[in-house]
Scaffold this active site. Sequence first.
Site, PDB file in Angstrom:
ATOM      1  N   ARG A 229       0.844  -1.189   0.000  1.00 20.43           N
ATOM      2  CA  ARG A 229       0.000   0.000   0.000  1.00 20.43           C
ATOM      3  C   ARG A 229       0.884   1.244   0.000  1.00 20.43           C
ATOM      4  O   ARG A 229       1.956   1.252   0.622  1.00 20.43           O
ATOM      5  CB  ARG A 229      -0.872   0.033   1.263  1.00 20.43           C
ATOM      6  N   HIS A 277      -0.892   0.192  -9.716  1.00 22.94           N
ATOM      7  CA  HIS A 277      -1.627  -0.679  -8.780  1.00 22.94           C
ATOM      8  C   HIS A 277      -2.219  -1.895  -9.514  1.00 22.94           C
ATOM      9  O   HIS A 277      -3.435  -2.117  -9.514  1.00 22.94           O
ATOM     10  CB  HIS A 277      -2.735   0.108  -8.046  1.00 22.94           C
TER      11      HIS A 277
HETATM   12  C1  GLV Z   1      -5.165  -4.949  -3.905  1.00 23.05           C
HETATM   13  O1  GLV Z   1      -4.532  -3.979  -3.699  1.00 23.05           O
HETATM   14  C2  GLV Z   1      -5.661  -5.843  -2.900  1.00 23.05           C
HETATM   15  O2  GLV Z   1      -5.785  -5.468  -1.715  1.00 23.05           O
HETATM   16  O3  GLV Z   1      -5.992  -6.982  -3.254  1.00 23.05           O
END
Ligand code: GLV
Length: 314
Positions: A229, A277
Amino acid sequence: MAAPERLVFISPSDPPGDWEAAFRTAAPEVEFVVSRGEVERPETIDWAVVWKPPAGALARLPNLRCVLSLGAGVDHILLDPGYPRDVPLSRVVDPYLTAGMSEYVVLHVLAHHRDLPHSLGHQAAGRWKPFAAPRADETRVGILGLGELGLDAARKLRPFGYRLAGWSLGRKAEPGVESFAGAGELGAFLARSDILVCLLPLTPATRGILNSAAFDRLPRGARLINAARGGHLIESDLVAALDEGQIGGATLDVFQSEPLPATSPLWTHPKVIVTPHIAAITDPRSTAQQMAESMARVRRGEAPLNPVDLTKGY
Ligand code: GLV
């Protein structure tokens, strides 16, 4: 006849059509409702499938039986101070998501071990400059977080011969992976990590863990891969450590603010690989099946699959 159960889908980024199709197969008895702000007849909603729900949105559903996270991480839900803490919360643990994350980790560990950013820089300048990579058995990879994702990544890195270690809250017994546990062993773990991979859940205890103090503990020129994150990383500390040479390169999939703002120096930093991401995308077909199983369990009065411990945050 009882009214059909209703499921609300809340996500600013996941394509609702794919999920609706997946739920038509996995849970055809449940009505699929896409939220675009207010939900009609909120008292009739049984299930919520969510990614980054707006603050207060879940608290407005008084008869919710379970919240199902669209991601492996649930920080995007627990950030909401109004989250209804008495409603069970389930996170994704899915073989396709795990495999995707391990592909990403292996790809970028190899890219940094073999210094792909350096080669690409030479190519851009039309320079033929051979260089030798260090031996894999002399390259120390450290994985922050040895849960489902970290262990799978470690197992897939093992055949390359890297010296592997992991850091987690509790000690783990994984063959070929040196285990470091708890805050007291973080420094020693960092000091032996030439390539540091972050796969931690984001909790109050791990927020900002990738900061200049941590970077100073790493061997000089260490590499960083953050696929967890954005909240784990102090981005300005990383830019300073890159510019000063303490960090030799980084791969970042997640950011403090997403999409990464156009003004971020990370976009153009020659030592940084930026991805949007995408390290591990949740697979609708596979995950909707598991969510249907969680719903069946909750109907039977049981906990859903992969229940989140709200005191731990994962
Ligand atoms: C993606 O970021 C997840 O939490 O699966």
